[in-house]
Design a protein around this motif. Structure first.
Motif, PDB file in Angstrom:
ATOM      1  N   GLU A  47       0.843  -1.206   0.000  1.00 26.17           N
ATOM      2  CA  GLU A  47       0.000   0.000   0.000  1.00 26.17           C
ATOM      3  C   GLU A  47       0.875   1.251   0.000  1.00 26.17           C
ATOM      4  OE1 GLU A  47      -3.577   2.113  -0.154  1.00 26.17           O
ATOM      5  OE2 GLU A  47      -3.333  -0.052  -0.269  1.00 26.17           O
ATOM      6  N   ALA A  48       1.956   1.232   0.776  1.00 24.71           N
ATOM      7  CA  ALA A  48       2.862   2.385   0.806  1.00 24.71           C
ATOM      8  C   ALA A  48       3.498   2.592  -0.576  1.00 24.71           C
ATOM      9  CB  ALA A  48       3.939   2.186   1.877  1.00 24.71           C
ATOM     10  N   LEU A  49       3.905   1.520  -1.231  1.00 24.30           N
ATOM     11  CA  LEU A  49       4.463   1.638  -2.580  1.00 24.30           C
ATOM     12  C   LEU A  49       3.435   2.211  -3.550  1.00 24.30           C
ATOM     13  CD1 LEU A  49       6.455  -1.718  -2.819  1.00 24.30           C
ATOM     14  CD2 LEU A  49       7.430   0.590  -2.789  1.00 24.30           C
ATOM     15  N   SER A  50       2.194   1.772  -3.417  1.00 25.74           N
ATOM     16  CA  SER A  50       1.145   2.257  -4.321  1.00 25.74           C
ATOM     17  C   SER A  50       0.859   3.740  -4.108  1.00 25.74           C
ATOM     18  CB  SER A  50      -0.135   1.441  -4.157  1.00 25.74           C
ATOM     19  OG  SER A  50      -0.831   1.811  -2.977  1.00 25.74           O
ATOM     20  N   ARG A  51       1.251   4.258  -2.949  1.00 23.76           N
ATOM     21  CA  ARG A  51       1.028   5.670  -2.630  1.00 23.76           C
ATOM     22  C   ARG A  51       2.298   6.510  -2.762  1.00 23.76           C
ATOM     23  NH1 ARG A  51      -3.899   6.597   0.909  1.00 23.76           N
ATOM     24  NH2 ARG A  51      -5.098   4.680   0.730  1.00 23.76           N
ATOM     25  N   GLY A  52       3.320   5.949  -3.409  1.00 21.71           N
ATOM     26  CA  GLY A  52       4.482   6.754  -3.752  1.00 21.71           C
ATOM     27  C   GLY A  52       5.745   6.525  -2.951  1.00 21.71           C
ATOM     28  N   ALA A  53       5.772   5.550  -2.049  1.00 21.08           N
ATOM     29  CA  ALA A  53       7.032   5.256  -1.352  1.00 21.08           C
ATOM     30  C   ALA A  53       8.079   4.870  -2.390  1.00 21.08           C
ATOM     31  CB  ALA A  53       6.847   4.130  -0.338  1.00 21.08           C
ATOM     32  N   VAL A  54       9.315   5.306  -2.185  1.00 21.67           N
ATOM     33  CA  VAL A  54      10.375   5.041  -3.151  1.00 21.67           C
ATOM     34  C   VAL A  54      10.841   3.584  -3.086  1.00 21.67           C
ATOM     35  CG1 VAL A  54      12.318   5.776  -1.698  1.00 21.67           C
ATOM     36  CG2 VAL A  54      12.459   6.007  -4.166  1.00 21.67           C
ATOM     37  N   SER A  55      10.764   2.982  -1.897  1.00 25.44           N
ATOM     38  CA  SER A  55      11.164   1.586  -1.742  1.00 25.44           C
ATOM     39  C   SER A  55      10.497   0.991  -0.515  1.00 25.44           C
ATOM     40  CB  SER A  55      12.690   1.469  -1.603  1.00 25.44           C
ATOM     41  OG  SER A  55      13.113   2.061  -0.384  1.00 25.44           O
ATOM     42  N   ALA A  56      10.400  -0.337  -0.527  1.00 23.71           N
ATOM     43  CA  ALA A  56       9.862  -1.046   0.639  1.00 23.71           C
ATOM     44  C   ALA A  56      10.661  -2.323   0.840  1.00 23.71           C
ATOM     45  CB  ALA A  56       8.383  -1.373   0.458  1.00 23.71           C
ATOM     46  N   THR A  57      11.030  -2.560   2.086  1.00 27.20           N
ATOM     47  CA  THR A  57      11.647  -3.816   2.493  1.00 27.20           C
ATOM     48  C   THR A  57      10.608  -4.547   3.319  1.00 27.20           C
ATOM     49  OG1 THR A  57      13.849  -2.815   2.505  1.00 27.20           O
ATOM     50  CG2 THR A  57      13.566  -4.849   3.769  1.00 27.20           C
ATOM     51  N   LEU A  58      10.273  -5.752   2.889  1.00 30.24           N
ATOM     52  CA  LEU A  58       9.230  -6.537   3.546  1.00 30.24           C
ATOM     53  C   LEU A  58       9.882  -7.756   4.168  1.00 30.24           C
ATOM     54  CD1 LEU A  58       8.071  -5.461   0.521  1.00 30.24           C
ATOM     55  CD2 LEU A  58       5.988  -5.938   1.783  1.00 30.24           C
ATOM     56  N   VAL A  59       9.752  -7.883   5.491  1.00 33.47           N
ATOM     57  CA  VAL A  59      10.446  -8.925   6.238  1.00 33.47           C
ATOM     58  C   VAL A  59       9.430  -9.810   6.946  1.00 33.47           C
ATOM     59  CG1 VAL A  59      12.104  -9.394   8.090  1.00 33.47           C
ATOM     60  CG2 VAL A  59      12.396  -7.363   6.634  1.00 33.47           C
ATOM     61  N   ASP A  60       9.596 -11.112   6.792  1.00 31.10           N
ATOM     62  CA  ASP A  60       8.772 -12.067   7.532  1.00 31.10           C
ATOM     63  C   ASP A  60       9.587 -13.343   7.723  1.00 31.10           C
ATOM     64  OD1 ASP A  60       5.493 -12.106   8.091  1.00 31.10           O
ATOM     65  OD2 ASP A  60       6.466 -14.067   8.144  1.00 31.10           O
ATOM     66  N   SER A  61       9.395 -14.000   8.850  1.00 32.39           N
ATOM     67  CA  SER A  61      10.166 -15.208   9.135  1.00 32.39           C
ATOM     68  C   SER A  61       9.595 -16.436   8.431  1.00 32.39           C
ATOM     69  CB  SER A  61      10.233 -15.458  10.645  1.00 32.39           C
ATOM     70  OG  SER A  61       8.929 -15.665  11.159  1.00 32.39           O
ATOM     71  N   SER A  62       8.363 -16.377   7.999  1.00 35.65           N
ATOM     72  CA  SER A  62       7.689 -17.519   7.394  1.00 35.65           C
ATOM     73  C   SER A  62       8.022 -17.655   5.912  1.00 35.65           C
ATOM     74  CB  SER A  62       6.176 -17.357   7.565  1.00 35.65           C
ATOM     75  OG  SER A  62       5.467 -18.178   6.665  1.00 35.65           O
ATOM     76  N   ALA A  63       8.395 -18.871   5.506  1.00 36.97           N
ATOM     77  CA  ALA A  63       8.657 -19.147   4.093  1.00 36.97           C
ATOM     78  C   ALA A  63       7.373 -18.993   3.274  1.00 36.97           C
ATOM     79  CB  ALA A  63       9.237 -20.550   3.928  1.00 36.97           C
ATOM     80  N   VAL A  64       6.260 -19.435   3.841  1.00 35.06           N
ATOM     81  CA  VAL A  64       4.969 -19.316   3.152  1.00 35.06           C
ATOM     82  C   VAL A  64       4.635 -17.848   2.926  1.00 35.06           C
ATOM     83  CG1 VAL A  64       2.478 -19.725   3.363  1.00 35.06           C
ATOM     84  CG2 VAL A  64       4.090 -21.527   4.004  1.00 35.06           C
ATOM     85  N   SER A  65       4.767 -17.021   3.965  1.00 35.81           N
ATOM     86  CA  SER A  65       4.489 -15.595   3.826  1.00 35.81           C
ATOM     87  C   SER A  65       5.425 -14.942   2.817  1.00 35.81           C
ATOM     88  CB  SER A  65       4.592 -14.879   5.174  1.00 35.81           C
ATOM     89  OG  SER A  65       3.495 -15.214   5.983  1.00 35.81           O
ATOM     90  N   SER A  66       6.697 -15.296   2.863  1.00 32.21           N
ATOM     91  CA  SER A  66       7.663 -14.708   1.932  1.00 32.21           C
ATOM     92  C   SER A  66       7.291 -14.999   0.481  1.00 32.21           C
ATOM     93  CB  SER A  66       9.071 -15.216   2.243  1.00 32.21           C
ATOM     94  OG  SER A  66       9.469 -14.765   3.524  1.00 32.21           O
ATOM     95  N   LYS A  67       6.834 -16.223   0.205  1.00 27.56           N
ATOM     96  CA  LYS A  67       6.403 -16.574  -1.158  1.00 27.56           C
ATOM     97  C   LYS A  67       5.164 -15.785  -1.554  1.00 27.56           C
ATOM     98  CE  LYS A  67       8.337 -21.197  -1.224  1.00 27.56           C
ATOM     99  NZ  LYS A  67       8.082 -22.625  -1.097  1.00 27.56           N
ATOM    100  N   ILE A  68       4.237 -15.627  -0.631  1.00 27.04           N
ATOM    101  CA  ILE A  68       3.016 -14.865  -0.913  1.00 27.04           C
ATOM    102  C   ILE A  68       3.340 -13.396  -1.150  1.00 27.04           C
ATOM    103  CG2 ILE A  68       0.887 -14.017   0.170  1.00 27.04           C
ATOM    104  CD1 ILE A  68       0.483 -16.924   1.169  1.00 27.04           C
ATOM    105  N   ILE A  69       4.238 -12.841  -0.341  1.00 29.98           N
ATOM    106  CA  ILE A  69       4.663 -11.448  -0.534  1.00 29.98           C
ATOM    107  C   ILE A  69       5.258 -11.287  -1.930  1.00 29.98           C
ATOM    108  CG2 ILE A  69       6.281  -9.653   0.196  1.00 29.98           C
ATOM    109  CD1 ILE A  69       6.024 -10.899   3.071  1.00 29.98           C
TER     110      ILE A  69
END
Length: 172
Positions: A47-69
């Motif tokens: 959502e932040a990227l869609s509103r103009g953020a220059v970059s986003a780092t998305l961190v999650d410990s779950s392999a399933v979540s990482s694939k979905i992200i």
């Protein structure tokens, strides 16, 4: 429409809370570097990227979540501005040398990670950045922590959102 993991391991931010949160942030997102810690499906970072953020780092410990992200980032066309890291939040904060302007903290409610995660992430926040913590109302937050203090608190039913800024950033 974002893909979300099955089961109860990921608790997406309610749509009403997300809309209110981004309405409050609307003038603070463009050109900013965002960290979405405990990213889940990645919805806050996306959502932040869609509103103009220059970059986003998305961190999650779950392999399933990482694939979905990864799927959600690709589907939204933000692959060039997003970095996905599968890591424990403490390990990520300890090894990260980046600086972020906006940090979203939405740890699992029952895990009790909120204040530990807040303390760990503060060294990664820019001088005029802020940390947005999503938590249940019964979780106690500290008024001041590591040079940061509560700037605003919002309540949306069973969800509280507490915004921390550096002490000097609150003046003026």
């Amino acid at each position: 429409r974002l893909v979300t993991p099955d089961g109860r391991d990921v608790r997406p931010t309610p749509e009403k809370v997300k809309e209110a949160l981004f309405s409050a942030l609307q003038f603070d997102i463009e050109g900013r570097r965002v960290l979405d810690l405990f990213a889940g499906s990645g919805q806050l970072g996306i959502e932040a990227l869609s509103r103009g953020a220059v970059s986003a780092t998305l961190v999650d410990s779950s392999a399933v979540s990482s694939k979905i992200i990864k799927t959600n980032i690709e589907n939204c066309g933000f692959g060039d501005r997003a970095r996905i890291i599968q890591s424990d939040y403490l390990a990520f904060c300890a090894m990260c040398n980046d600086v972020f302007d906006i940090v979203f903290l939405d740890p699992p409610y029952k895990a009790g990670y909120l204040m530990t995660a807040l303390k760990a992430v503060l060294p990664l926040v820019s001088d005029f950045g802020f940390v947005i913590c999503e938590h249940p109302p019964e979780v106690e937050t500290l008024e001041k922590v590591g040079g940061f203090e509560i700037y605003r608190t919002y309540r949306y039913g069973k969800v509280n959102v507490t915004v921390y800024r550096k002490g000097e950033a609150n003046e003026g």
